[in-house]
Write a protein that holds these residues in place. Structure first.
Motif, PDB file in Angstrom:
ATOM      1  N   TRP A 109      46.661 -32.175  18.754  1.00  0.00           N
ATOM      2  CA  TRP A 109      47.361 -32.172  20.184  1.00  0.00           C
ATOM      3  C   TRP A 109      48.893 -31.423  20.232  1.00  0.00           C
ATOM      4  N   GLY A 112      49.501 -27.866  21.759  1.00  0.00           N
ATOM      5  CA  GLY A 112      49.299 -27.914  23.193  1.00  0.00           C
ATOM      6  C   GLY A 112      50.538 -28.473  24.065  1.00  0.00           C
ATOM      7  N   ILE A 115      53.437 -26.269  24.566  1.00  0.00           N
ATOM      8  CA  ILE A 115      53.208 -25.415  25.905  1.00  0.00           C
ATOM      9  C   ILE A 115      53.340 -26.123  26.919  1.00  0.00           C
ATOM     10  N   ALA A 116      52.433 -27.262  27.209  1.00  0.00           N
ATOM     11  CA  ALA A 116      52.379 -27.779  28.504  1.00  0.00           C
ATOM     12  C   ALA A 116      53.769 -28.498  28.992  1.00  0.00           C
ATOM     13  N   GLY A 117      53.983 -28.152  30.178  1.00  0.00           N
ATOM     14  CA  GLY A 117      55.153 -28.677  30.809  1.00  0.00           C
ATOM     15  C   GLY A 117      56.507 -27.823  30.810  1.00  0.00           C
ATOM     16  N   GLY A 118      56.288 -26.574  30.092  1.00  0.00           N
ATOM     17  CA  GLY A 118      57.116 -25.421  29.801  1.00  0.00           C
ATOM     18  C   GLY A 118      57.168 -25.373  28.239  1.00  0.00           C
ATOM     19  N   THR A 119      57.043 -24.187  28.008  1.00  0.00           N
ATOM     20  CA  THR A 119      56.920 -23.973  26.278  1.00  0.00           C
ATOM     21  C   THR A 119      58.413 -24.006  25.762  1.00  0.00           C
ATOM     22  N   GLU A 121      60.018 -21.823  24.328  1.00  0.00           N
ATOM     23  CA  GLU A 121      61.051 -20.800  24.529  1.00  0.00           C
ATOM     24  C   GLU A 121      61.737 -20.966  26.058  1.00  0.00           C
ATOM     25  N   ILE A 122      60.844 -21.404  26.971  1.00  0.00           N
ATOM     26  CA  ILE A 122      61.223 -21.459  28.154  1.00  0.00           C
ATOM     27  C   ILE A 122      62.411 -22.818  28.352  1.00  0.00           C
ATOM     28  N   ASN A 125      65.620 -21.371  26.632  1.00  0.00           N
ATOM     29  CA  ASN A 125      66.260 -20.723  27.748  1.00  0.00           C
ATOM     30  C   ASN A 125      67.051 -21.713  28.795  1.00  0.00           C
ATOM     31  N   ASP A 137      69.140 -14.501  30.063  1.00  0.00           N
ATOM     32  CA  ASP A 137      68.071 -13.545  29.537  1.00  0.00           C
ATOM     33  C   ASP A 137      67.904 -12.431  30.557  1.00  0.00           C
TER      34      ASP A 137
HETATM   35  C1  LIG Z   1      47.544 -29.167  27.105  1.00  0.00           C
HETATM   36  C2  LIG Z   1      48.179 -28.583  28.307  1.00  0.00           C
HETATM   37  C3  LIG Z   1      47.966 -29.132  29.395  1.00  0.00           C
HETATM   38  C4  LIG Z   1      48.590 -28.615  30.740  1.00  0.00           C
HETATM   39  N1  LIG Z   1      48.681 -29.348  31.930  1.00  0.00           N
HETATM   40  C5  LIG Z   1      48.995 -28.924  32.867  1.00  0.00           C
HETATM   41  C6  LIG Z   1      48.904 -29.478  34.286  1.00  0.00           C
HETATM   42  O1  LIG Z   1      48.829 -30.627  34.059  1.00  0.00           O
HETATM   43  N2  LIG Z   1      49.576 -28.978  35.425  1.00  0.00           N
HETATM   44  C7  LIG Z   1      49.705 -27.578  35.235  1.00  0.00           C
HETATM   45  O2  LIG Z   1      50.080 -27.145  36.378  1.00  0.00           O
HETATM   46  N3  LIG Z   1      49.681 -26.873  34.317  1.00  0.00           N
HETATM   47  C8  LIG Z   1      49.382 -27.383  33.050  1.00  0.00           C
HETATM   48  N4  LIG Z   1      49.338 -26.584  32.045  1.00  0.00           N
HETATM   49  C9  LIG Z   1      49.744 -25.413  32.007  1.00  0.00           C
HETATM   50  C10 LIG Z   1      51.173 -24.958  31.508  1.00  0.00           C
HETATM   51  O3  LIG Z   1      52.004 -25.511  32.237  1.00  0.00           O
HETATM   52  C11 LIG Z   1      51.284 -23.400  30.993  1.00  0.00           C
HETATM   53  O4  LIG Z   1      50.678 -23.220  29.922  1.00  0.00           O
HETATM   54  C12 LIG Z   1      52.898 -23.415  30.486  1.00  0.00           C
HETATM   55  O5  LIG Z   1      53.727 -23.539  31.527  1.00  0.00           O
HETATM   56  C13 LIG Z   1      53.029 -21.802  29.946  1.00  0.00           C
HETATM   57  O6  LIG Z   1      52.799 -21.097  30.906  1.00  0.00           O
HETATM   58  P1  LIG Z   1      51.761 -19.720  30.451  1.00  0.00           P
HETATM   59  O7  LIG Z   1      50.435 -20.389  30.024  1.00  0.00           O
HETATM   60  O8  LIG Z   1      51.484 -19.017  31.881  1.00  0.00           O
HETATM   61  O9  LIG Z   1      52.430 -18.918  29.715  1.00  0.00           O
HETATM   62  P2  LIG Z   1      53.279 -17.727  29.807  1.00  0.00           P
HETATM   63  O10 LIG Z   1      54.402 -18.046  30.643  1.00  0.00           O
HETATM   64  O11 LIG Z   1      52.590 -16.532  30.009  1.00  0.00           O
HETATM   65  O12 LIG Z   1      53.834 -17.580  28.218  1.00  0.00           O
HETATM   66  C14 LIG Z   1      53.322 -17.034  27.256  1.00  0.00           C
HETATM   67  C15 LIG Z   1      54.286 -16.695  26.001  1.00  0.00           C
HETATM   68  O13 LIG Z   1      55.336 -15.890  26.381  1.00  0.00           O
HETATM   69  C16 LIG Z   1      56.547 -16.777  26.415  1.00  0.00           C
HETATM   70  N5  LIG Z   1      57.523 -16.656  27.371  1.00  0.00           N
HETATM   71  C17 LIG Z   1      57.160 -16.433  28.701  1.00  0.00           C
HETATM   72  N6  LIG Z   1      58.223 -16.234  29.409  1.00  0.00           N
HETATM   73  C18 LIG Z   1      59.402 -16.076  28.648  1.00  0.00           C
HETATM   74  C19 LIG Z   1      60.647 -15.912  28.837  1.00  0.00           C
HETATM   75  N7  LIG Z   1      61.324 -15.591  29.972  1.00  0.00           N
HETATM   76  N8  LIG Z   1      61.448 -15.827  27.436  1.00  0.00           N
HETATM   77  C20 LIG Z   1      60.980 -16.095  26.365  1.00  0.00           C
HETATM   78  N9  LIG Z   1      59.692 -16.362  26.148  1.00  0.00           N
HETATM   79  C21 LIG Z   1      58.788 -16.352  27.256  1.00  0.00           C
HETATM   80  C22 LIG Z   1      56.155 -18.349  26.326  1.00  0.00           C
HETATM   81  O14 LIG Z   1      57.199 -19.062  25.740  1.00  0.00           O
HETATM   82  C23 LIG Z   1      54.642 -18.229  25.540  1.00  0.00           C
HETATM   83  O15 LIG Z   1      54.867 -18.291  24.181  1.00  0.00           O
HETATM   84  C24 LIG Z   1      48.837 -27.140  30.900  1.00  0.00           C
HETATM   85  C25 LIG Z   1      48.983 -26.469  29.417  1.00  0.00           C
HETATM   86  C26 LIG Z   1      48.498 -27.219  28.335  1.00  0.00           C
HETATM   87  C27 LIG Z   1      48.547 -26.371  27.141  1.00  0.00           C
END
Ligand SMILES: Cc1cc2nc3c(=O)[nH]c(=O)nc-3n(C[C@H](O)[C@H](O)[C@H](O)COP(=O)(O)OP(=O)(O)OC[C@H]3O[C@@H](n4cnc5c(N)ncnc54)[C@H](O)[C@@H]3O)c2cc1C
Length: 150
Positions: A109, A112, A115-119, A121-122, A125, A137
């Protein structure tokens, strides 16, 4: 809240290390101390948030640190526990696995949660810019609409 109490922490792995004998290992003890110190720091940060809320204040961006610490520690702690279990670490069946597979489940888990709720990296930042006040940035799309970017 998303990074609150995601699974096994320093306490669970310490208990497991005691039962398996790994607690005597110096390298493991050093990691355990790091997990403990970070967990205590996070606990005190949460207390500050609760104090702010109780005074009617709005908690700040410093709370972004919670999920970075907890999700990364979860992955690291579970990885260490699975390595400690040696070849039994492969077993995920709750009835057969050491410690009822709690480390295996959380290990799957943890990525995941990073990534969830903001990666990671974000969130870093957010801390860099809004807590430490470092320069922003590079954002080539700032103040532009999606149509203008194409
Ligand atoms: C288990 C799980 C549960 C989730 N549950 C929900 C939910 O309940 N509701 C919901 O709305 N969403 C949900 N999500 C989605 C989640 O919010 C997004 O996956 C997450 O915010 C990342 O966005 P993205 O997938 O578009 O990745 P992207 O934004 O495309 O990022 C891809 C990669 O690029 C990096 N990156 C992007 N921008 C930057 C930057 N400016 N500077 C440096 N690095 C950067 C990121 O860190 C990442 O490594 C869930 C995701 C997961 C994995």
């Amino acid at each position: 809240a998303v990074g609150g109490s995601p699974g096994p922490d320093w306490k669970e792995i310490m208990d497991y290390a005691r039962s398996s004998g790994t607690i005597a290992d110096q390298a493991f003890r050093a990691k355990l101390a790091d997990w403990y110190v970070a967990a205590q720091g996070y606990k005190l940060t949460k207390f500050r948030t609760q104090t702010a809320l109780s005074r009617g204040e709005t908690p700040g961006p410093e709370n972004a640190i919670g999920k970075i610490i907890n999700a990364n520690h979860l992955q690291d702690i579970c990885n260490s526990a699975i390595e400690m279990q040696d070849h039994y670490g492969l077993i995920m069946d709750k009835d057969e696995a050491p410690a009822d597979a709690v480390f295996q489940e959380s290990f799957m888990w943890a990525p995941g949660l990073r990534i969830a709720g903001g990666t990671d990296e974000i969130l870093k930042n957010i801390i860099a810019e809004r807590v430490l006040g470092l320069p922003q940035d590079v954002r080539v799309d700032k103040d532009k609409t999606f149509a203008e970017m194409n």
